[in-house]
Design a protein around this motif. Sequence first.
Motif, PDB file in Angstrom:
ATOM      1  N   ASN A 187     -16.701 -15.120   7.175  1.00 54.99           N
ATOM      2  CA  ASN A 187     -16.932 -15.642   8.527  1.00 54.99           C
ATOM      3  C   ASN A 187     -15.665 -15.893   9.329  1.00 54.99           C
ATOM      4  O   ASN A 187     -15.694 -16.683  10.270  1.00 54.99           O
ATOM      5  CB  ASN A 187     -17.655 -17.013   8.460  1.00 54.99           C
ATOM      6  N   ASN A 188     -14.556 -15.329   8.937  1.00 54.10           N
ATOM      7  CA  ASN A 188     -13.321 -15.678   9.655  1.00 54.10           C
ATOM      8  C   ASN A 188     -12.345 -14.497   9.686  1.00 54.10           C
ATOM      9  O   ASN A 188     -11.282 -14.532   9.067  1.00 54.10           O
ATOM     10  CB  ASN A 188     -12.689 -16.919   9.013  1.00 54.10           C
ATOM     11  N   GLU A 202      -6.930 -11.507   9.293  1.00 52.20           N
ATOM     12  CA  GLU A 202      -5.939 -10.618   9.921  1.00 52.20           C
ATOM     13  C   GLU A 202      -4.552 -11.228   9.984  1.00 52.20           C
ATOM     14  O   GLU A 202      -3.554 -10.514   9.939  1.00 52.20           O
ATOM     15  CB  GLU A 202      -6.428 -10.186  11.310  1.00 52.20           C
ATOM     16  N   GLU A 203      -4.483 -12.556  10.043  1.00 52.61           N
ATOM     17  CA  GLU A 203      -3.163 -13.215  10.056  1.00 52.61           C
ATOM     18  C   GLU A 203      -2.313 -12.813   8.854  1.00 52.61           C
ATOM     19  O   GLU A 203      -1.104 -12.682   8.955  1.00 52.61           O
ATOM     20  CB  GLU A 203      -3.335 -14.735  10.016  1.00 52.61           C
ATOM     21  N   TYR A 204      -2.975 -12.648   7.703  1.00 51.89           N
ATOM     22  CA  TYR A 204      -2.230 -12.303   6.485  1.00 51.89           C
ATOM     23  C   TYR A 204      -1.650 -10.888   6.556  1.00 51.89           C
ATOM     24  O   TYR A 204      -0.753 -10.553   5.824  1.00 51.89           O
ATOM     25  CB  TYR A 204      -3.140 -12.344   5.257  1.00 51.89           C
ATOM     26  N   PHE A 205      -2.260 -10.058   7.409  1.00 48.99           N
ATOM     27  CA  PHE A 205      -1.878  -8.639   7.453  1.00 48.99           C
ATOM     28  C   PHE A 205      -1.272  -8.277   8.805  1.00 48.99           C
ATOM     29  O   PHE A 205      -1.347  -7.139   9.242  1.00 48.99           O
ATOM     30  CB  PHE A 205      -3.110  -7.770   7.139  1.00 48.99           C
ATOM     31  N   ARG A 206      -0.664  -9.279   9.445  1.00 48.61           N
ATOM     32  CA  ARG A 206      -0.194  -9.073  10.823  1.00 48.61           C
ATOM     33  C   ARG A 206       0.961  -8.080  10.896  1.00 48.61           C
ATOM     34  O   ARG A 206       1.216  -7.512  11.941  1.00 48.61           O
ATOM     35  CB  ARG A 206       0.185 -10.413  11.464  1.00 48.61           C
ATOM     36  N   LYS A 216     -11.182 -21.934   3.459  1.00 43.72           N
ATOM     37  CA  LYS A 216     -11.481 -20.523   3.751  1.00 43.72           C
ATOM     38  C   LYS A 216     -12.162 -19.898   2.547  1.00 43.72           C
ATOM     39  O   LYS A 216     -11.736 -20.106   1.424  1.00 43.72           O
ATOM     40  CB  LYS A 216     -10.179 -19.752   3.996  1.00 43.72           C
ATOM     41  N   GLY A 217     -13.196 -19.096   2.798  1.00 45.45           N
ATOM     42  CA  GLY A 217     -13.894 -18.412   1.709  1.00 45.45           C
ATOM     43  C   GLY A 217     -13.220 -17.081   1.424  1.00 45.45           C
ATOM     44  O   GLY A 217     -13.363 -16.118   2.170  1.00 45.45           O
ATOM     45  N   VAL A 218     -12.486 -17.024   0.322  1.00 42.58           N
ATOM     46  CA  VAL A 218     -11.731 -15.819  -0.029  1.00 42.58           C
ATOM     47  C   VAL A 218     -12.615 -14.933  -0.911  1.00 42.58           C
ATOM     48  O   VAL A 218     -13.066 -15.360  -1.979  1.00 42.58           O
ATOM     49  CB  VAL A 218     -10.420 -16.201  -0.760  1.00 42.58           C
ATOM     50  N   TYR A 219     -12.875 -13.719  -0.429  1.00 37.02           N
ATOM     51  CA  TYR A 219     -13.910 -12.851  -0.998  1.00 37.02           C
ATOM     52  C   TYR A 219     -13.293 -11.718  -1.805  1.00 37.02           C
ATOM     53  O   TYR A 219     -12.448 -10.980  -1.293  1.00 37.02           O
ATOM     54  CB  TYR A 219     -14.706 -12.300   0.178  1.00 37.02           C
TER      55      TYR A 219
END
Length: 574
Positions: free
Chosen positions: A423-424, A429-433, A224-227
């Motif tokens: 791009n994902n 959003e999973e991290y902030f569910r 995953k590209g963490v921005y």
Amino acid sequence: MSQLQGEIITADAPSSNLGNYEEAYANFHWEDVEKQFSWYVTGKVNLAYEAIDRHVDAGKGDRPALLFSDSARNETYTFADLQRKSNQFANVLRGQGISKGDRVFVFMPRSPELYVSILGIIKIGAVVGPLFEAFMETAVKDRLEDSGAVALVTTPGLLPRVKRDELPLLKTIFLVGEDIETQEGIVDYNTAMEAASEETEIEWVNREDGLILHYTSGSTGKPKGVYHVHNAMLQHYHTGSVVLDLRENDVYWCTADPGWVTGTSYGIFAPWLHGVTNVVRGGRFSPGDWYETLQRNKVTVWYSAPTAFRMLMGAGEDIVKQYDLSHVRHILSVGEPLNPEVVRWGHKVYGHRIHDTWWMTETGGQLICNYPSMPIKPGSMGKPVPGIEAAIIDDNGKILPPNRMGNLAVRTPWPSMMRLIWNNAPKYEEYFRIPGWYISGDTAYMDEDGYFWFQGRIDDVINSSGERIGPFEVESKLVEHPAVAEAGVIGKPDPTRGEIIKAFISLREGYTPSEELKAEIARFVKEGLSAHAAPREIEFKDKLPKTRSGKIMRRVLKAWELNLPAGDLSTIED
Ligand code: 6R9
């Protein structure tokens, strides 16, 4: 748990930057950190300016910024040198039509050119994408493709791993080396640098504009590209002060490669935002070489990882005595659980505590830490950084009371929190569910004194006969056995117990595998920790699979065990 909680090692340095933890925590305001930067008033932001040019403007241009060494080179660069060189590279990039927001990757071994390139990329407002030199073809392609990178800085040796014909967006490759044959799309880095002006216009950006894109592996799927954005500098600066405890004349060494987030946030940004001298050592790990690096550079603050400390512990005490490490004032660790045994050993042999710090690529900066002015409980990650609220919550967002294991979560937002997964959006959003919280994917508990204790990744926690077991506790116990160099523990499915504990172990020099030794090690855990925590199965391995940052890849061990595909291996050591 309770067995570990009782032990305390009192504070090293009551007179640290942080001072009294509770007071500092209670009185903290991010605005006080913001006011340290001129952009608070002018609105002109660029992290590279704050890290390099600002110190030159303040009359500190002659101060050594980078002390680089590897087997072939030994070079010193002042802040003024880095200003000039990063300006040159900024101009080189612009000469190729590269501009703000473009993704520009760096893929090479640690060298002064790597650091100059990163600064130059940031200066024009482009987004840096660091890649480990050990990445092979597919790993490189996946990342360049996903990010839509337009340019890459690399070496002739690594160029064959770049599939240019499959990367239509990748227009320019800068090659760092001797006798480069230029062709369409290939620029000779050194020649271009010589021709470029030493002055440039810094691209002033918004604090929420892109800074860096770090690819990291999850438990499933592609990396995953963490921005992260320029605003992250607030966290880097703040933690550089209260966690790294950086002072005016420090010589600081972070052993991490910039391919890993520790090597950028704390191998570049935090030390230079503080204007301290930054040591970079290229090449492979060896105990003698590392101690020599500490001695020669008179390192005062040293940030490394448990895997390195365990290897240094394995190399023994005698070698430490051959070096003068008297300049070292503060030692820190990150990346995986820091075994209590290692903390005790470090305290005895180095005369300093090793301060564990917890954070993630996604968090951009340190969040839960041990501070020089705070008592350490060996095995605990410490307490939240002032400005950060952390808690253990259940799957519905309810905060759990002390000593209950649950999701390690952090109140949103904070300055260095990731702003995107490239791009994902669904992954992001999973991290902030759970509204108001960032869910780390780690499990932990907090004790009555507010110390956090790591238990495992969500997917690593073992459940044996209804008992929840954190693999870290078992691994920590295993490495206390004199025969054990490193250990990785997984839950192996079992028809009666749900899971049983299986340990993969590499032995220290001088020990040979045998059934007797297995039984003895299992007994050691049973007697030292608990019966349900003792591995029912042990397998000896010459080496354990590890990420480049030193984490034992339990998911690979699990895949070996279950004869399953191991998934994405792009971050594996070799
Ligand atoms: C900075 C970094 C993040 C994961 C994290 C956790 C593990 C990191 C730790 C730790 C126990 C610590 N981790 N620090 N576990 N104690 N002090 O490591 O980033 O490579 O993204 O890894 O590493 O599981 O979730 P990253």
